[in-house]
Scaffold this active site. Sequence first.
Site, short mmCIF file in Angstrom:
data_model
loop_
_atom_site.label_atom_id
_atom_site.label_comp_id
_atom_site.label_asym_id
_atom_site.label_seq_id
_atom_site.Cartn_x
_atom_site.Cartn_y
_atom_site.Cartn_z
N GLY A 100 0.81 -1.22 0.00
CA GLY A 100 0.00 0.00 0.00
C GLY A 100 0.84 1.26 0.00
O GLY A 100 0.56 2.23 -0.71
N ARG A 128 -8.21 -2.14 -1.18
CA ARG A 128 -7.94 -0.98 -0.31
C ARG A 128 -8.25 0.33 -1.02
O ARG A 128 -7.99 0.48 -2.21
CB ARG A 128 -6.48 -1.01 0.17
CG ARG A 128 -6.23 -2.24 1.03
CD ARG A 128 -4.78 -2.41 1.41
NE ARG A 128 -4.35 -1.38 2.35
CZ ARG A 128 -3.11 -1.32 2.84
NH1 ARG A 128 -2.21 -2.20 2.48
NH2 ARG A 128 -2.78 -0.37 3.69
N ASP A 326 0.29 0.75 13.25
CA ASP A 326 0.60 -0.62 12.85
C ASP A 326 0.84 -1.54 14.04
O ASP A 326 0.96 -2.75 13.88
CB ASP A 326 1.83 -0.65 11.94
CG ASP A 326 1.51 -0.16 10.54
OD1 ASP A 326 0.35 -0.33 10.11
OD2 ASP A 326 2.40 0.38 9.88
#
EC number: 2.5.1.19
Length: 450
Positions: A100, A128, A326
């Site tokens: 991404g 996404r 994350d």
Amino acid sequence: MSHSACPKPATARHSQALTGEIRIPGDKSISHRSFMFGGLASGKTRITGLLEGEDVINTGRAMQAMGARIRKEGDVWIINGVGNGCLLQPEAPLDFGNAGTGARLTMGLVGTYDMKTSFIGDASLSKRPMGRVLNPLREMGVQVEAAEGDRMPLTLIGPRTANPIAYRVPMASAQVKSAVLLAGLNTPGVTTVIEPVMTRDHTEKMLQGFGADLTVETDKDGVRHIRIVGQGKLTGQTIDVPGDPSSTAFPLVAALLVEGSDVTIRNVLMNPTRTGLILTLQEMGADIEIIDPRLAGGEDVADLRVRASKLKGVVVPPERAPSMIDEYPVLAIAASFAEGETVMDGLDELRVKESDRLAAVARGLEANGVDCTEGEMSLTVRGRPGGKGLGGGTVATHLDHRIAMSFLVMGLASEKPVTVDDSTMIATSFPEFMGMMAGLGAKIAESGAE
């Protein structure tokens, strides 16, 4: 690249004390940008410590497809860049696999070129949303042909000359900020990004290091105004990539949870926009000693000594989310072994990661006996000190490397083993994970490798 073609389940079992010293692979954010800025700059860029996961390699391949020359000599990557404004139209679509960051940043980089560039990715990346990056590019004059919902596969058709814009980032996203700044590199005049909540600032620091005319001012309300003057010269640099704090999180939490552990982790990036997890764990009572804090290439770096600790639940302030987005999956694992309740809020970004990461974590915790509550943007975990009664479940990873590694860490400290349905995608960010954990004494086996 389809991971589901041949999944490799893995199981982690209760382990004895983890001990030893490790050096974590290079930071993913800095590795992506090293390939991109090196490929764009004039002259030679030399990189050591690069993360050689699939995501970063895909970014390197994209830069090669647009004219950069990249080769590896021993441990050093050497890039001969094309010069700012001189990228070539790629002959085929750029394939970013699962990356991404690589895809979104490259959309910014190439969008303002007077050329046509197509982007493709794997099944997970194709789900996404890309609109958050495409919207500011549209304002700069870029035409977009995309799948429904601004998803990949998509094609960007750049304007003859892009318009500089002042863009207020609507969510805390380093990727959106970076895409606009990179689009500004090939745009005449001044492109401005207004950032109400600070996110990781590697793009700003590294662009300045490569010679871009970029300034950052923070107003009295804490809002950052980042200005870049387009069409300037970038010059190749020498970069030693520090260890990735997001990857560090897994052995770090494992050492906290497995009784008697004492692990030293060398050369960890300690950029203040990335240390939310360490701060939160310290608030929970974690014994994390920060050794020899130093500067390397403009970034804060240190060694960490981590010892097994009894943790207690905390309320994590939502404004900390951008500095540890994350790391929430592995924080949820730590919270599962803490005394009391841990509340994590402001997690809406987790819904659009490699998987719906919030739901994936909640389901995985439930499958392994953890008492937790999933809210729209929050997760509350009620822990069991010592991991009593935890484990015994199989976790659906949804092709998400961080879900896989987090639950393997859980199995090292829980009473019963924990299995993840696939471990192949760990290679996207941390190819050495299994071997490094085994070297510390962790009992993790891929199914069929018992």
